[in-house]
Design an enzyme around this catalytic site. Structure first.
Site, short mmCIF file in Angstrom:
data_model
loop_
_atom_site.label_atom_id
_atom_site.label_comp_id
_atom_site.label_asym_id
_atom_site.label_seq_id
_atom_site.Cartn_x
_atom_site.Cartn_y
_atom_site.Cartn_z
N ARG A 228 0.85 -1.20 0.00
CA ARG A 228 0.00 0.00 0.00
C ARG A 228 0.88 1.25 0.00
O ARG A 228 0.56 2.25 -0.63
CB ARG A 228 -0.95 -0.02 1.21
N TYR B 49 -15.81 18.28 -15.51
CA TYR B 49 -16.27 16.88 -15.61
C TYR B 49 -17.30 16.58 -14.50
O TYR B 49 -17.11 17.00 -13.35
CB TYR B 49 -15.04 15.97 -15.50
N LYS C 122 -7.52 7.36 -19.17
CA LYS C 122 -7.78 7.88 -20.52
C LYS C 122 -6.54 7.68 -21.41
O LYS C 122 -6.14 6.55 -21.63
CB LYS C 122 -8.22 9.34 -20.42
N ASP D 295 -6.42 19.93 -14.44
CA ASP D 295 -6.75 18.57 -14.89
C ASP D 295 -6.34 18.49 -16.36
O ASP D 295 -6.97 19.08 -17.22
CB ASP D 295 -8.26 18.33 -14.70
#
Ligand code: PLP
Length: 376
Positions: free
Chosen positions: A48, A100, A197, A172
Site C-alpha cells: 500500500r 467533468y 484515458k 486537470d
C-alpha cells in the site's frame, strides 16, 4: 545521460531492464509484503505504501511533465480527492464552469462532508477571478480544454493571479496529456490525470495521478496516499507503464484523425456547430496554438438529427463514456458524463441535449469518416 525526447523518456525512465535476469521489460511485483531479512537496504515494507511496479510508473509520469514528483492513485477521482485533502472547513474552490461531472460530484461531497464551498467561474476571461477571489479561496481548479465545451483557459494568466493571492492552482490535464501541454511549466501547482484515458490508451484500466514539484506537498500527499490506500494494483501500474510507452505516437494519430473529422463535420449540413480547438472557427484558436502543442483528440458538436438513432447506428464509434483510447467513442454529455450537473446549470453553460462529444480513436481515418457519413 539526460533523456530529452518525450518518447525516449516514456520508454526508458523508470523502466530499466531487470538487474537479476536482464529482462528488458521490468517484471510486475505482485506482492503485498516484503521479507525484511532478504535485503541489506530496507526500501519496501508493504505494497500500500511501497511497490516497485507502482514506483516505476510514478517515475515515468513525473518525468513526462519534467516534474519532481508523481503519485499514482486507483482512479482519477481518487487523485482528485487526494488534492482536496489539503482543504479545511470554510475553504472555497473556484472551478471552471464546465467541469467533468464526476469532479462536480467530488465538489458536492466536499461541501456536504467538510463544509468546503465551490463556485463556478467563466475562466476564459481570467480577469473574472479578481472579483471572485475572496479571502476563503484556497484552490483554483482548471480543466483546459474544458469538458465538453472545449473552452481554453489561459493557464499562465490564471496562475499569475492565483500566485499573487497565495492560492494553489490544479490543472486537470487529462484531455491533452503531458505530450501536448505541461501546466507546471506555466505556473500550476498540481497536474491531475485520469490515467484511465490517454495514459493507458486502451480502455482497459482505471487509474489516476497527481504531479507536482513541491517537497512539503510530497510529504503530505505521500502520507495521504499510503493512509487512504487508494493505490493502483501492481498489475494496473504495469499496464499503465506499457501504455505510456506509445503515448506520443498515439496522441499524434488521435490529433491527425481529429483534425480530419472536425473538418468533415464542419462541412456537414446535419451539424449545427463544431467545437474543436484546432479549427480556425474556435474562438480561442490563437490561445490554443500558443498554449498547447496540438489541439487534442476530442471534438464536440451540436447535431441537428435524432441523437439516439445516430449513436446507436454507428459501427466504429462505441456509444460509451470515457475517452482517450485507441477505439473511437461517442457520447451525449447531457445524458451521460454530465448528468450529475443539474439541467438548468447544463443549459446555462451550453450543454444542451443535442451536444455530442467524440473521442477520436486511432483507426484509419477513411473508415471513421465513412462511418460518420453513413449515419449522420
Ligand atoms: N477528469 C476528467 C477530465 C475526466 O474525464 C475523468 C473521467 O472521465 C476524471 C477526471 C475522473 O477519472 P476516473 O474516471 O479515472 O476516476
Amino acid at each position: 545521460m539526460e533523456f530529452k525526447g518525450f518518447n525516449t523518456r516514456a520508454i526508458h525512465v523508470g523502466q530499466k531492464p531487470d538487474k537479476t535476469t536482464g529482462a528488458v521489460v521490468p517484471p510486475i511485483y505482485l506482492t503485498s509484503t516484503y521479507d525484511q531479512n532478504q535485503v541489506d537496504e530496507l526500501k519496501y515494507f508493504y505494497s500500500r505504501g511501497e511497490n516497485p511496479t507502482r514506483f516505476s510508473l510514478e517515475e515515468t509520469i513525473a518525468s513526462l511533465d519534467n516534474a519532481k514528483y508523481a503519485l499514482a492513485f486507483s482512479s482519477g477521482q481518487a487523485a482528485g480527492l487526494a488534492a482536496m485533502s489539503f482543504l479545511k472547513p470554510g475553504d472555497r474552490i473556484l472551478s471552471v464552469d464546465d467541469v467533468y461531472g464526476g469532479t462536480y460530484n467530488l465538489f458536492k461531497s466536499q461541501r456536504e462532508e467538510k463544509n468546503v464551498e465551490f463556485e463556478f467561474i467563466d475562466m476564459t476571461k481570467p480577469d473574472n477571478l479578481h472579483e471572485a477571489i475572496k479571502s476563503d479561496v484556497r484552490l483554483i481548479w482548471i480543466e483546459t480544454p474544458t469538458n465538453p465545451l472545449l473552452k481554453i483557459i489561459d493557464i499562465e494568466a490564471v496562475c499569475k493571479i492565483a500566485r499573487s493571492r497565495n492560492i494553489k492552482v490544479l490543472v486537470d490535464n487529462t484531455f491533452l496529456t503531458s505530450y501536448l501541454q505541461n501546466p507546471l511549466e506555466l505556473g500550476a501547482d498540481f497536474v491531475l490525470y485520469s490515467t484511465t484515458k490517454y495514459f493507458s490508451g486502451h480502455l482497459d484500466v482505471i487509474g489516476g495521478a497527481l504531479v507536482f514539484n513541491d517537497d512539503e506537498t510530497y510529504e503530505k500527499l505521500k502520507f495521504y496516499q499510503t493512509t487512504a490506500g487508494a493505490v493502483p494494483s501492481p498489475f494496473d501500474s504495469w499496464i499503465l507503464s506499457r501504455g505510456l510507452k506509445t503515448l506520443g505516437l498515439r496522441m499524434d494519430k488521435h490529433v491527425e484523425n481529429a483534425l480530419s473529422i472536425a473538418d468533415f463535420l464542419e462541412k456537414s449540413p446535419k451539424v449545427e456547430k463544431v467545437i474543436y480547438p484546432g479549427l480556425k472557427s474556435h474562438p480561442q484558436y490563437e490561445l490554443a496554438k500558443k498554449q498547447m502543442r496540438k489541439p487534442g483528440g476530442i471534438i464536440s458538436f451540436y447535431y441537428k438529427g435524432d441523437i439516439a438513432a445516430f449513436m446507436k447506428n454507428l459501427e466504429l464509434f462505441s456509444c460509451a463514456v470515457s475517452l482517450g483510447g485507441v477505439n473511437s467513442l461517442i457520447e451525449c454529455p447531457a445524458l451521460m458524463t454530465h448528468r450529475p450537473i443539474p439541467r438548468e446549470e447544463r443549459l446555462r453553460q451550453g450543454i444542451s441535449d443535442s451536444l455530442i462529444r467524440l473521442s477520436v480513436g486511432i483507426e484509419d481515418i477513411d473508415d471513421l469518416i465513412k462511418d460518420l457519413e453513413n449515419h449522420l
